[in-house]
Structure formats: structure tokens, C-alpha cells
Design a protein around this motif. Structure first.
Motif, short mmCIF file in Angstrom:
data_model
loop_
_atom_site.label_atom_id
_atom_site.label_comp_id
_atom_site.label_asym_id
_atom_site.label_seq_id
_atom_site.Cartn_x
_atom_site.Cartn_y
_atom_site.Cartn_z
N LEU A 43 0.83 -1.21 0.00
CA LEU A 43 0.00 0.00 0.00
C LEU A 43 0.86 1.26 0.00
O LEU A 43 1.90 1.31 0.66
N LEU A 44 0.40 2.26 -0.73
CA LEU A 44 1.02 3.59 -0.72
C LEU A 44 0.00 4.58 -0.19
O LEU A 44 -1.13 4.65 -0.68
N ASP A 45 0.41 5.37 0.80
CA ASP A 45 -0.44 6.44 1.33
C ASP A 45 0.14 7.78 0.90
O ASP A 45 1.26 8.13 1.29
N VAL A 46 -0.59 8.52 0.11
CA VAL A 46 -0.13 9.78 -0.49
C VAL A 46 -0.62 10.95 0.36
O VAL A 46 -1.81 11.05 0.66
N GLY A 47 0.30 11.84 0.74
CA GLY A 47 -0.05 12.92 1.64
C GLY A 47 -0.31 12.37 3.03
O GLY A 47 -1.34 12.63 3.64
N GLY A 66 4.26 5.52 3.35
CA GLY A 66 3.63 6.84 3.37
C GLY A 66 4.56 7.88 2.78
O GLY A 66 5.76 7.88 3.09
N VAL A 67 4.04 8.75 1.93
CA VAL A 67 4.82 9.86 1.39
C VAL A 67 4.13 11.17 1.71
O VAL A 67 2.91 11.29 1.62
N ASP A 68 4.94 12.16 2.10
CA ASP A 68 4.41 13.49 2.40
C ASP A 68 5.46 14.51 1.99
O ASP A 68 6.66 14.25 2.10
N ILE A 69 5.01 15.67 1.55
CA ILE A 69 5.94 16.67 1.04
C ILE A 69 6.67 17.41 2.17
O ILE A 69 7.71 18.02 1.94
N THR A 70 6.15 17.32 3.40
CA THR A 70 6.71 18.07 4.52
C THR A 70 7.59 17.16 5.38
O THR A 70 7.11 16.19 5.96
N GLU A 71 8.86 17.49 5.47
CA GLU A 71 9.82 16.66 6.19
C GLU A 71 9.42 16.48 7.66
O GLU A 71 9.54 15.38 8.21
N GLU A 72 8.93 17.54 8.29
CA GLU A 72 8.55 17.45 9.70
C GLU A 72 7.41 16.47 9.92
O GLU A 72 7.35 15.79 10.95
N MET A 73 6.48 16.40 8.96
CA MET A 73 5.38 15.44 9.07
C MET A 73 5.90 14.01 8.89
O MET A 73 5.44 13.08 9.57
N VAL A 74 6.85 13.83 8.00
CA VAL A 74 7.44 12.49 7.79
C VAL A 74 8.11 12.02 9.09
O VAL A 74 7.94 10.86 9.51
N GLN A 75 8.84 12.90 9.72
CA GLN A 75 9.51 12.56 10.98
C GLN A 75 8.49 12.25 12.08
O GLN A 75 8.64 11.28 12.84
N THR A 76 7.43 13.05 12.14
CA THR A 76 6.38 12.82 13.13
C THR A 76 5.70 11.47 12.90
O THR A 76 5.44 10.72 13.85
N PHE A 113 -7.66 13.33 3.47
CA PHE A 113 -7.62 14.74 3.87
C PHE A 113 -6.34 15.45 3.43
O PHE A 113 -5.78 16.26 4.16
N ALA A 114 -5.88 15.13 2.22
CA ALA A 114 -4.67 15.75 1.70
C ALA A 114 -4.86 16.34 0.32
O ALA A 114 -4.19 17.31 -0.04
N ALA A 115 -5.77 15.79 -0.47
CA ALA A 115 -5.86 16.16 -1.88
C ALA A 115 -6.20 17.63 -2.10
O ALA A 115 -5.83 18.21 -3.12
N HIS A 116 -6.89 18.25 -1.14
CA HIS A 116 -7.23 19.67 -1.31
C HIS A 116 -6.02 20.59 -1.18
O HIS A 116 -6.13 21.80 -1.37
#
Length: 255
Positions: A43-47, A66-76, A113-116
Motif C-alpha cells: 500500500l502507498l499512502d499519499v499525503g 507513506g509519502v508526504d511533502i513536509t519533512e517534519e510530518m514524515v519525521q512525526t 484529507f490531503a488532496a485539497h
């Protein structure tokens, strides 16, 4: 706009991790139950944000990325997964509009809750369809705009006033079009109203104090149709207390 999203979510990633709307929403259960899982899915979770969706799916699949554009969110998200003893997950910094994976890499792609926040939503849906295997499922949860143009404009302006990284809440007609463009069957699985406490919403968005009066005026000065559609509640002083966004769960099966 992508830089704006990074700045917005780098401010307070822990607040998004702990916010009940994201951490304990019934929609997580809706998502997990929306497709038949055999346990061998990748599975891939985008945002991915703070990682709630990937963690929720992790007991039922082989692995979640999981992929997210914000490094701090990735670390969290990575720390949160450890706290939850979710070992079949990993998190990477990445862009929804340029997914760094080969074609047909995943059995399931999720986006909650990321696509917007995606500046080029057409490109993002095309990328999701590209990395999805034939017969695989794209599971989307987001809030959406009504088809009525005035209601659409009202709710999108409200969200943009609060959060500069908000691009657009899309209508269901738009989502249907983009699924069809990319060979994804379009199935609306669940609709619900998302209750929003005004003060909590303002704090979570780290809204500057000088923006607050305009946001309040937008809500309190809304038309009867807007007040009815979004169930805007005011206190006896006329100040906004709460309102509701419109939530949707869509599943697209790749043909």
C-alpha cells in the motif's frame, strides 16, 4: 503552493498527530473496510501527514509506504508508528504529483484529507493511477464542495482564508471526471458531515490573530443557504461556534 503547504504543516505536526479528527475519525474504519484485504497487499499512502492512515492499514496488509511533502510530518509519522508498534510501515518525503515509484508498484493507494492541498490535482490522480496495479484500488477521503457554485465559492474561500496551503475542495463531479480520465471506476462508498469546532480549527491552523476578524465575518455574514448547508452555529453574541464540512469516501478500482 507546495512551499506554502510545507510551511503550514511544519508549524505544528504534533497537533495534527493528536487531533481527534485525524487520529480517531470513523473514516479510517470506513477506509479499511472499503476493500477486501487478503494480507499480502502493498500500500502507498499519499499525503500521509502524521501517518494515521498507513498505521490503520498496517495490521491488514504486507507493507505500507507513506509519502508526504513536509519533512517534519514524515519525521512525526515515523515516530508515531514506533509508538503504535506499527512495524510494517515506512515514511518518505515525496511529491504527490511526481511519485518516485515504478508503474504498477502498489495494490492499494490511499489519500486522506490531503488532496485539497495538491496544486495540480489532475497530475496527482494520474500519478496515483500510474503506480497502481491493474485491479488495484485508490481509496480517497476528503471534504468536498457542493455542486452549487455559490456554496462551492463560500467553503473554498473560508478554507483559503484560514490556510494559505488550501488549494481547493473539489466537487464530486470533478472527482468523477478525473477518475474516469485515468481508468478508475468511480464508486462513492460513504458520505458524512464533519463537525468542526471553530476555536480548535483556528488553533490547529496556527491562524495569525489579524486574520481572525475576516474569517469570523465570512462565517457570520454567510447567506441562509450557506448557513443551512454547512450547519453554521453561532453563540448568543453572534460569534461562530461550529460548522460542518462535507466528507466523502470514494473508491476507484483500476481497470
Amino acid at each position: 503552493m507546495k512551499t506554502s503547504a510545507q510551511k503550514q504543516f511544519a508549524k505544528n505536526p504534533d497537533r495534527y498527530r493528536d487531533e481527534p479528527l485525524f487520529s480517531a475519525g470513523k473514516d479510517l474504519e470506513f477506509m479499511v473496510n472499503s476493500v477486501s484485504l487478503q494480507g499480502d497487499e502493498v500500500l502507498l499512502d499519499v499525503g500521509s501527514g502524521a501517518g494515521h492512515t498507513a498505521i490503520a492499514f498496517s495490521p491488514f496488509v504486507k507493507h505500507c509506504t507513506g509519502v508526504d511533502i513536509t519533512e517534519e510530518m514524515v519525521q512525526t509519522a515515523a515516530l508515531f508508528a514506533k509508538e503504535k508498534n506499527a512495524f510494517r510501515v515506512s515514511f518518505l518525503q515525496g511529491d504527490a504529483e511526481k511519485l518516485d515509484f515504478p508503474d504498477a508498484s502498489f495494490d492499494i493507494v490511499t489519500c486522506r484529507f490531503a488532496a485539497h492541498h495538491f496544486p495540480d490535482i489532475r497530475r496527482a490522480v494520474a500519478e496515483i493511477a500510474r503506480v497502481l496495479k491493474s485491479g488495484g484500488s485508490f481509496i480517497l477521503v476528503d471534504h468536498y464542495a457542493p455542486e452549487d457554485k455559490a456554496l462551492d465559492q463560500f467553503i473554498n474561500q473560508l478554507n483559503q482564508m484560514r490556510d494559505p496551503s488550501h488549494v481547493r475542495e473539489y466537487s464530486l463531479a470533478e472527482w468523477n471526471e478525473w477518475f474516469e480520465e485515468n481508468g478508475l471506476d468511480y464508486i462513492e462508498k460513504q458520505k458524512w458531515n464533519i463537525p468542526i469546532d471553530f476555536e480548535n480549527w483556528i488553533r490547529r491552523g496556527a491562524v495569525p490573530e489579524e486574520k481572525r476578524p475576516d474569517i469570523i465575518a465570512h462565517l457570520t455574514g454567510s447567506s441562509p443557504a450557506c448557513r443551512d448547508e454547512f450547519e453554521i452555529v453561532q453563540n448568543d453574541k453572534g460569534e461562530p461556534v461550529s460548522f460542518k464540512l462535507k466528507g466523502i469516501l470514494i473508491v476507484g478500482r483500476k481497470r
